[in-house]
Structure formats: structure tokens, C-alpha cells
Design a protein around this motif. Structure first.
Motif, mmCIF file in Angstrom:
data_model
loop_
_atom_site.group_PDB
_atom_site.id
_atom_site.type_symbol
_atom_site.label_atom_id
_atom_site.label_comp_id
_atom_site.label_asym_id
_atom_site.label_seq_id
_atom_site.Cartn_x
_atom_site.Cartn_y
_atom_site.Cartn_z
ATOM 1 N N GLN A 194 -4.501 -0.835 -6.146
ATOM 2 C CA GLN A 194 -4.835 -1.451 -4.860
ATOM 3 C C GLN A 194 -4.036 -0.810 -3.723
ATOM 4 N N TYR A 195 -2.743 -0.559 -3.975
ATOM 5 C CA TYR A 195 -1.926 0.086 -2.959
ATOM 6 C C TYR A 195 -2.357 1.532 -2.731
ATOM 7 N N GLU A 196 -2.719 2.222 -3.814
ATOM 8 C CA GLU A 196 -3.167 3.609 -3.683
ATOM 9 C C GLU A 196 -4.450 3.696 -2.874
ATOM 10 N N ALA A 197 -5.377 2.770 -3.131
ATOM 11 C CA ALA A 197 -6.639 2.767 -2.380
ATOM 12 C C ALA A 197 -6.403 2.426 -0.915
ATOM 13 N N ALA A 198 -5.515 1.449 -0.661
ATOM 14 C CA ALA A 198 -5.222 1.068 0.721
ATOM 15 C C ALA A 198 -4.529 2.211 1.453
ATOM 16 N N SER A 199 -3.633 2.920 0.768
ATOM 17 C CA SER A 199 -2.952 4.053 1.389
ATOM 18 C C SER A 199 -3.937 5.167 1.712
ATOM 19 N N ALA A 200 -4.891 5.382 0.813
ATOM 20 C CA ALA A 200 -5.918 6.410 1.053
ATOM 21 C C ALA A 200 -6.800 6.050 2.240
ATOM 22 N N ASP A 201 -6.983 4.761 2.484
ATOM 23 C CA ASP A 201 -7.790 4.303 3.618
ATOM 24 C C ASP A 201 -7.004 4.258 4.921
ATOM 25 N N GLY A 202 -5.724 4.620 4.857
ATOM 26 C CA GLY A 202 -4.907 4.690 6.061
ATOM 27 C C GLY A 202 -4.117 3.435 6.378
ATOM 28 N N ALA A 203 -4.020 2.493 5.449
ATOM 29 C CA ALA A 203 -3.260 1.267 5.698
ATOM 30 C C ALA A 203 -1.763 1.556 5.651
ATOM 31 N N ASN A 204 -1.011 1.026 6.606
ATOM 32 C CA ASN A 204 0.439 1.213 6.601
ATOM 33 C C ASN A 204 1.114 0.176 5.713
ATOM 34 N N ARG A 205 2.443 0.206 5.648
ATOM 35 C CA ARG A 205 3.189 -0.696 4.747
ATOM 36 C C ARG A 205 2.984 -2.159 5.132
ATOM 37 N N LEU A 206 3.004 -2.438 6.428
ATOM 38 C CA LEU A 206 2.845 -3.823 6.873
ATOM 39 C C LEU A 206 1.456 -4.347 6.512
ATOM 40 N N GLU A 207 0.432 -3.539 6.698
ATOM 41 C CA GLU A 207 -0.933 -3.950 6.363
ATOM 42 C C GLU A 207 -1.092 -4.145 4.861
ATOM 43 N N GLN A 208 -0.463 -3.277 4.078
ATOM 44 C CA GLN A 208 -0.511 -3.432 2.623
ATOM 45 C C GLN A 208 0.170 -4.726 2.183
ATOM 46 N N PHE A 209 1.294 -5.033 2.830
ATOM 47 C CA PHE A 209 1.994 -6.271 2.499
ATOM 48 C C PHE A 209 1.144 -7.492 2.855
ATOM 49 N N TRP A 210 0.497 -7.467 4.014
ATOM 50 C CA TRP A 210 -0.257 -8.617 4.502
ATOM 51 C C TRP A 210 -1.556 -8.841 3.723
ATOM 52 N N TYR A 211 -2.250 -7.758 3.380
ATOM 53 C CA TYR A 211 -3.578 -7.883 2.784
ATOM 54 C C TYR A 211 -3.599 -7.701 1.263
ATOM 55 N N ILE A 212 -2.505 -7.193 0.690
ATOM 56 C CA ILE A 212 -2.471 -6.990 -0.764
ATOM 57 C C ILE A 212 -1.350 -7.801 -1.416
ATOM 58 N N THR A 213 -0.129 -7.629 -0.915
ATOM 59 C CA THR A 213 1.028 -8.270 -1.557
ATOM 60 C C THR A 213 0.968 -9.790 -1.450
ATOM 61 N N LEU A 214 0.806 -10.301 -0.239
ATOM 62 C CA LEU A 214 0.792 -11.758 -0.065
ATOM 63 C C LEU A 214 -0.353 -12.436 -0.814
ATOM 64 N N PRO A 215 -1.601 -11.941 -0.718
ATOM 65 C CA PRO A 215 -2.665 -12.558 -1.530
ATOM 66 C C PRO A 215 -2.402 -12.460 -3.025
ATOM 67 N N GLY A 216 -1.815 -11.350 -3.452
ATOM 68 C CA GLY A 216 -1.527 -11.193 -4.879
ATOM 69 C C GLY A 216 -0.420 -12.114 -5.369
#
Length: 296
Positions: A194-216
Motif C-alpha cells: 500500500q505504501y509502495e503504491a501510494a509512493s508511486a502515485d506521488g503521495a508524501n509521508r503525511l498523506e501516506q500516514f493520513w490515508y493508509i496508516t491511520l485507517p489501517g
């Protein structure tokens, strides 16, 4: 064939009952019986020093309780501690878990060091922090550090304005290591893809935390919040060791008030009534939090 299958299911049920019987018996003996006993004795005038003089008084203990300013002060202190320490400790634990999960060099040592307070007696930790909070700059490490910035000295544990906040800070430091390990387990359960896909789509660390880490971590956060809430309401050791409920009763919590009434003053019946109300408050808070955080 069908009879044999029914016999097998019956045997499994019997085995389950036999295997669970010791645990059920211990649960009944050490949980249900004390709760029922507490409720029973809350309707009596029972002085520990005069065990032969037990008198039924109906709801008088409860009437006295709701008119007791010390009870309301203890309740207010417990709620204040809980409202501050729960979000602070959970946020601190999550931040530490994210730091440990980053797999930086030396993180395993840091993980062990920060979890170590959980392996140490709370009494020992409380005594250690009494020394750290000492208002004398020559013996109190914190005031010695503040002196370099021309601040203080601050009488952390004897000033009504700072006593409870000092206990809150110390408690969050001590308890965050356990919640950190729970958050770390939750972080390990989030797929790295999920993080690899988000990084490939241009998501930064804060966006990854908000949309992937917190929901997970949604279910993990609920669990950590619940256990921290219950532990916070049971606060006793820190005020008992560090402040004795003072100054001016600012750190006297509900559990400390129960201890004071039951074991120091010998008002066992009155202490049982406070304990019954305390049990009702904790159960109500737990059910309310569970309902508010229920997954749709």
C-alpha cells in the motif's frame, strides 16, 4: 453414522466444559464474588475496627456519598487525569511506534529501552520521579536543568497547580512503552504494498500516514484507547507514593479515596459504596466509548 457423529459432538462439548471449568471458577471466585460482596456491604455500616457491629442502613452510604465534597473532588481529579493522559499517552505511543517501525539503525535498542519501564515496579518508578521532581536544584535533576535556563525552581509535587500535571507526564512516560508495542504490531499488519503504491502515485509521508496508516490502525487505536482509559481511571500508585493525595487533595483520585475510607479510616461499608459507584462509572464509560467507536 449419525449417532456416532452426535456422540462425537457431545464428547467435544463435555471436554470444553471440563477444560474451561477451572478458568470459569477462578473468574467467579476472584471477580464476580468480590463485585457482589462490594455491592452487598455498601448497604451496611461496617467499621473494620468493630467487625461485630454491622448494621444495615439501606441507601444511607450512597446518600452520604453524593453529599461528600471529597468524593466529588476525587471524581473530578480522576476525570481530569483521564482526559489529559489518555490522548497524550496514545499520541506518544503512536509516535514512538512510527519511529521504531522506520527500521533505522539502532531502533531495536531504543525499543528495548523504552519498553523497560513496563518491566519495572511502578513503586520504584514513582520514587525515582519524586527524586527527579525535587524542588532542590542540587538533588532534583529537572530543576537543575531548568536552572540553566534561569527557570524555577518549580515545586512540581507540592504546588496545587503542577502536582497532577506532573503525575500525568510521568504516567504517560511510563505507560507509553506498552501501547507502543501494540501500535507496532498494528503497523506490521499493514501491507507494505500500500505504501509502495501510494509512493508511486506521488503521495508524501503525511498523506501516506493520513490515508493508509491511520485507517489501517483503526481497530488498534480503539483497543489502545479503551485499555488506556480504564487504566487511567484506576490511578492510585502514583499519587499514593508521590503526593499522598495532596497538595490540597488535588491528586486524590477515586481509587485513592476508596483506599483512604476503607483502609485508613476503617469505613468499610462507605468505601464499598464508593467502589460500587466507581465500578458503575468505569463500565458506563467503557460501553459509551465502545458505542461511539463502533465500526459501521
Amino acid at each position: 453414522m449419525r449417532a456416532a457423529a452426535n456422540c462425537g459432538r457431545g464428547g467435544n462439548s463435555l471436554s470444553g466444559v471440563i477444560l474451561s471449568a477451572p478458568a470459569v471458577f477462578l473468574l467467579f471466585l476472584f471477580l464476580i464474588v468480590p463485585i457482589l460482596g462490594t455491592i452487598y456491604f455498601s448497604f451496611f455500616t461496617y467499621q473494620v475496627m468493630r467487625p461485630d457491629n454491622i448494621l444495615f442502613n439501606g441507601f444511607r452510604n450512597y446518600q452520604k456519598l453524593f453529599r461528600d465534597r471529597n468524593f466529588w473532588a476525587a471524581l473530578r481529579n480522576s476525570v481530569y487525569f483521564t482526559l489529559l493522559v489518555v490522548p497524550f499517552q496514545c499520541a506518544l505511543a503512536l509516535g514512538l511506534a512510527l519511529l521504531v517501525h522506520s527500521r533505522r539503525r539502532g531502533v531495536s535498542i531504543f525499543r528495548t529501552m523504552y519498553f523497560s519501564p513496563q518491566l519495572t515496579s511502578m513503586v520504584v518508578i514513582a520514587i525515582l520521579w519524586v527524586i527527579l521532581y525535587n524542588s532542590n536544584a542540587s538533588t532534583g535533576l529537572i530543576n537543575a536543568l531548568l536552572q540553566h535556563f534561569h527557570i524555577g525552581p518549580i515545586d512540581f509535587l507540592n504546588d496545587p497547580k503542577t502536582a497532577m500535571n506532573s503525575i500525568i507526564f510521568m504516567s504517560a512516560w511510563q505507560g507509553a512503552g506498552y501501547q507502543m508495542m501494540i501500535f507496532l504490531a498494528g503497523l506490521n499488519g499493514i501491507p507494505a504494498e500500500q505504501y509502495e503504491a501510494a509512493s508511486a502515485d506521488g503521495a508524501n509521508r503525511l498523506e501516506q500516514f493520513w490515508y493508509i496508516t491511520l485507517p489501517g490502525l483503526k481497530n488498534t487505536i480503539k483497543y489502545v484507547f479503551m485499555i488506556t482509559l480504564i487504566q487511567a481511571m484506576k490511578l492510585f500508585t502514583q499519587p499514593y507514593i508521590m503526593t499522598k493525595g495532596g497538595p490540597q487533595n488535588r491528586t486524590k483520585t477515586l481509587v485513592y479515596f476508596i483506599y483512604e475510607q476503607g483502609f485508613q479510616k476503617g469505613n468499610f461499608g462507605y468505601a464499598c459504596s464508593v467502589a460500587a459507584i466507581f465500578f458503575l462509572i468505569v463500565v458506563t464509560m467503557s460501553l459509551l466509548v465502545k458505542k461511539l467507536t463502533r465500526t459501521n
